[in-house]
Design an enzyme around this catalytic site. Sequence first.
Site, PDB file in Angstrom:
ATOM      1  N   GLY A  33      26.955  37.580  31.652  1.00  0.00           N
ATOM      2  CA  GLY A  33      26.434  36.661  30.636  1.00  0.00           C
ATOM      3  C   GLY A  33      26.882  35.231  30.860  1.00  0.00           C
ATOM      4  CB  ALA A  34      28.424  32.601  30.115  1.00  0.00           C
ATOM      5  CG  LEU A  35      22.655  34.804  31.600  1.00  0.00           C
ATOM      6  CD1 LEU A  35      21.257  35.378  31.359  1.00  0.00           C
ATOM      7  CD2 LEU A  35      23.333  35.534  32.742  1.00  0.00           C
ATOM      8  N   GLY A  38      22.386  29.410  38.294  1.00  0.00           N
ATOM      9  CA  GLY A  38      22.779  30.274  39.418  1.00  0.00           C
ATOM     10  C   GLY A  38      22.340  31.704  39.158  1.00  0.00           C
ATOM     11  CG  HIS A  39      24.104  34.017  35.964  1.00  0.00           C
ATOM     12  ND1 HIS A  39      24.804  33.121  35.200  1.00  0.00           N
ATOM     13  CD2 HIS A  39      25.013  34.921  36.393  1.00  0.00           C
ATOM     14  CE1 HIS A  39      26.077  33.469  35.165  1.00  0.00           C
ATOM     15  NE2 HIS A  39      26.236  34.551  35.881  1.00  0.00           N
ATOM     16  CG  ASP A 153      31.016  36.211  42.635  1.00  0.00           C
ATOM     17  OD1 ASP A 153      32.140  35.849  42.284  1.00  0.00           O
ATOM     18  OD2 ASP A 153      29.976  35.898  42.007  1.00  0.00           O
ATOM     19  NE  ARG A 190      36.716  32.696  35.353  1.00  0.00           N
ATOM     20  CZ  ARG A 190      36.263  33.828  35.862  1.00  0.00           C
ATOM     21  NH1 ARG A 190      35.326  33.797  36.791  1.00  0.00           N
ATOM     22  NH2 ARG A 190      36.731  34.993  35.454  1.00  0.00           N
TER      23      ARG A 190
HETATM   24  P1  AMP Z   1      28.796  36.980  36.918  1.00  0.00           P
HETATM   25  O1  AMP Z   1      28.116  36.885  35.600  1.00  0.00           O
HETATM   26  O2  AMP Z   1      29.780  35.888  37.177  1.00  0.00           O
HETATM   27  O3  AMP Z   1      29.344  38.368  37.186  1.00  0.00           O
HETATM   28  O4  AMP Z   1      27.651  36.765  37.993  1.00  0.00           O
HETATM   29  C1  AMP Z   1      26.538  37.610  38.043  1.00  0.00           C
HETATM   30  C2  AMP Z   1      25.842  37.435  39.362  1.00  0.00           C
HETATM   31  O5  AMP Z   1      25.390  36.093  39.478  1.00  0.00           O
HETATM   32  C3  AMP Z   1      26.775  37.703  40.549  1.00  0.00           C
HETATM   33  O6  AMP Z   1      26.068  38.424  41.543  1.00  0.00           O
HETATM   34  C4  AMP Z   1      27.119  36.319  41.011  1.00  0.00           C
HETATM   35  O7  AMP Z   1      27.453  36.256  42.379  1.00  0.00           O
HETATM   36  C5  AMP Z   1      25.833  35.579  40.721  1.00  0.00           C
HETATM   37  N1  AMP Z   1      26.075  34.144  40.651  1.00  0.00           N
HETATM   38  C6  AMP Z   1      26.985  33.501  39.868  1.00  0.00           C
HETATM   39  N2  AMP Z   1      26.990  32.174  40.117  1.00  0.00           N
HETATM   40  C7  AMP Z   1      26.066  31.980  41.096  1.00  0.00           C
HETATM   41  C8  AMP Z   1      25.609  30.831  41.807  1.00  0.00           C
HETATM   42  N3  AMP Z   1      26.106  29.622  41.591  1.00  0.00           N
HETATM   43  N4  AMP Z   1      24.641  31.016  42.742  1.00  0.00           N
HETATM   44  C9  AMP Z   1      24.134  32.234  42.997  1.00  0.00           C
HETATM   45  N5  AMP Z   1      24.523  33.357  42.361  1.00  0.00           N
HETATM   46  C10 AMP Z   1      25.469  33.233  41.441  1.00  0.00           C
END
Ligand code: AMP
Length: 282
Positions: A33-35, A38-39, A153, A190
């Site tokens: 969440g906190a989309l 990037g998401h 990641d 973050r």
């Molecule tokens: P998270 O919510 O942080 O677990 O991220 C969910 C998915 O979004 C994970 O596969 C992350 O690698 C991807 N993600 C997060 N930030 C980015 C970004 N800046 N660019 C591409 N994918 C991202």
Amino acid sequence: MILTKSALELTNYLHLLRSSDQSVTVGFVPTMGALHQGHMTLVNKSVQENDISICSVFVNPTQFGEKSDLVNYPKPIEKDIELLMQAKNKILFLPEVDEMYPKSYEQQNFDLQNLDFKIEGKQRPGHFQGVCNVLYRFFQIIEPTRAYFGQKDFQQTVVVKRLVQLMGIDTSIDVVPIAREEHGLAMSSRNIRLSQQARKEADFLYKNLLQIKSGYKLLGLKAAISAAKQRIAQIPEAETEYLLAVDAGSLEEVENEAESEQIVLLAVVKFHGVRLLDNMYL
Ligand code: AMP
């Protein structure tokens, strides 16, 4: 968009869909969440490439080391729903912790061939086993055709590929390039913890990765990395946790460019107390 908190409801829905059309393709984007944009690059791809796109929002407790990080994790669910609706995502899966980990659930220990003890794993013991436990549950519930992960990641993408291979999961893993803010900072949930000024200044990490990439042939990889570390050490409020080159498949550290055919730079720098994570293929 359909919103469900129930794994059973989701499985039943997908079962029904598949029983009337076996060729239906399902894209899956797991998130906490906190989309942000990037998401959304992952979600957009999932929507485009599949008949049905499912996004999950679940702040997985088993992948957090520090409780305070888990408790303080941002949870702007209304905004997330709006973004997912705009992107025409079909299903939002929003389970509670009990739904993912019922009382009878026993955490599994997957053989990740040591990938989970390296780099991020050293800093965050148990993190990747937590990630694999939640993903394995998701994969069982959804049985996606394709699942989308961000290159952001990097180690996680290597671990997920290993999990899929180990457990014989019939899902293709799609790794999506890093989405960056205007000046180069990798987008992250973050980043909102940085002041506007610090957020602008935080592009130093991206710039240093670029500088290593453009300079390593002349300087040698080891010297190029060490010069970048020295530059970062001069920046107030910046502290390098790690900055290293690894083989993109094994994640083994590489000191000399001749040691591997595909090298990726991995970095974590704490800036104003926020952990900035970034990487770049050489
Ligand atoms: P998270 O919510 O942080 O677990 O991220 C969910 C998915 O979004 C994970 O596969 C992350 O690698 C991807 N993600 C997060 N930030 C980015 C970004 N800046 N660019 C591409 N994918 C991202």
